[in-house]
Design a protein around this motif. Structure first.
Motif, short mmCIF file in Angstrom:
data_model
loop_
_atom_site.label_atom_id
_atom_site.label_comp_id
_atom_site.label_asym_id
_atom_site.label_seq_id
_atom_site.Cartn_x
_atom_site.Cartn_y
_atom_site.Cartn_z
N SER A 187 0.83 -1.20 0.00
CA SER A 187 0.00 0.00 0.00
C SER A 187 0.87 1.26 0.00
N LYS A 188 0.29 2.36 -0.41
CA LYS A 188 1.02 3.63 -0.43
C LYS A 188 1.44 4.02 0.98
N LYS A 189 0.58 3.76 1.96
CA LYS A 189 0.90 4.10 3.35
C LYS A 189 2.12 3.30 3.82
N THR A 190 2.17 2.03 3.51
CA THR A 190 3.30 1.18 3.88
C THR A 190 4.56 1.65 3.17
N ASN A 191 4.43 1.96 1.89
CA ASN A 191 5.57 2.45 1.11
C ASN A 191 6.10 3.76 1.68
N ASP A 192 5.22 4.68 2.04
CA ASP A 192 5.63 5.95 2.63
C ASP A 192 6.34 5.73 3.96
N ARG A 193 5.81 4.82 4.76
CA ARG A 193 6.42 4.52 6.05
C ARG A 193 7.83 3.94 5.87
N LEU A 194 7.97 3.04 4.93
CA LEU A 194 9.28 2.45 4.65
C LEU A 194 10.27 3.49 4.14
N GLN A 195 9.81 4.40 3.30
CA GLN A 195 10.67 5.46 2.78
C GLN A 195 11.13 6.38 3.91
N GLU A 196 10.23 6.71 4.81
CA GLU A 196 10.60 7.53 5.97
C GLU A 196 11.65 6.82 6.83
N TYR A 197 11.47 5.53 7.02
CA TYR A 197 12.40 4.74 7.84
C TYR A 197 13.78 4.67 7.18
N VAL A 198 13.82 4.48 5.88
CA VAL A 198 15.09 4.44 5.16
C VAL A 198 15.79 5.80 5.27
N THR A 199 15.05 6.87 5.11
CA THR A 199 15.62 8.21 5.24
C THR A 199 16.18 8.42 6.64
N TYR A 200 15.44 7.97 7.66
CA TYR A 200 15.91 8.07 9.04
C TYR A 200 17.21 7.29 9.23
N LEU A 201 17.26 6.07 8.75
CA LEU A 201 18.46 5.24 8.89
C LEU A 201 19.66 5.87 8.19
N GLN A 202 19.45 6.42 7.00
CA GLN A 202 20.54 7.06 6.27
C GLN A 202 21.06 8.28 7.02
#
Length: 69
Positions: free
Chosen positions: A2-17
């Protein structure tokens, strides 16, 4: 996915980076020899920080580098 899951994953990747890069400094424009040792590179970087950034030598000498390349 879902878009919501994708957005959450993108936020998490950005945080980790951003978290993994928070202690990293990048300098450019410093000539590097192909067979330069770690010690030579550190000496060159300390000289650059002191001379170009005008930071006092006694402060520059106290800087601790974990990795330099």
């Amino acid at each position: 996915m879902s878009k919501k899951t994708n957005d959450r994953l993108q936020e998490y990747v950005t945080y980790l980076q951003s978290h993994s890069m928070r202690n990293n400094l990048m300098f450019s424009g410093i000539p590097e020899a192909t067979s330069e040792s770690q010690e030579d590179a550190e000496t060159k970087l300390r000289g650059f920080i002191h001379e170009k950034l005008k930071i006092a030598k006694d402060i520059v000498d106290k800087i601790s580098f974990k990795r330099l390349h």
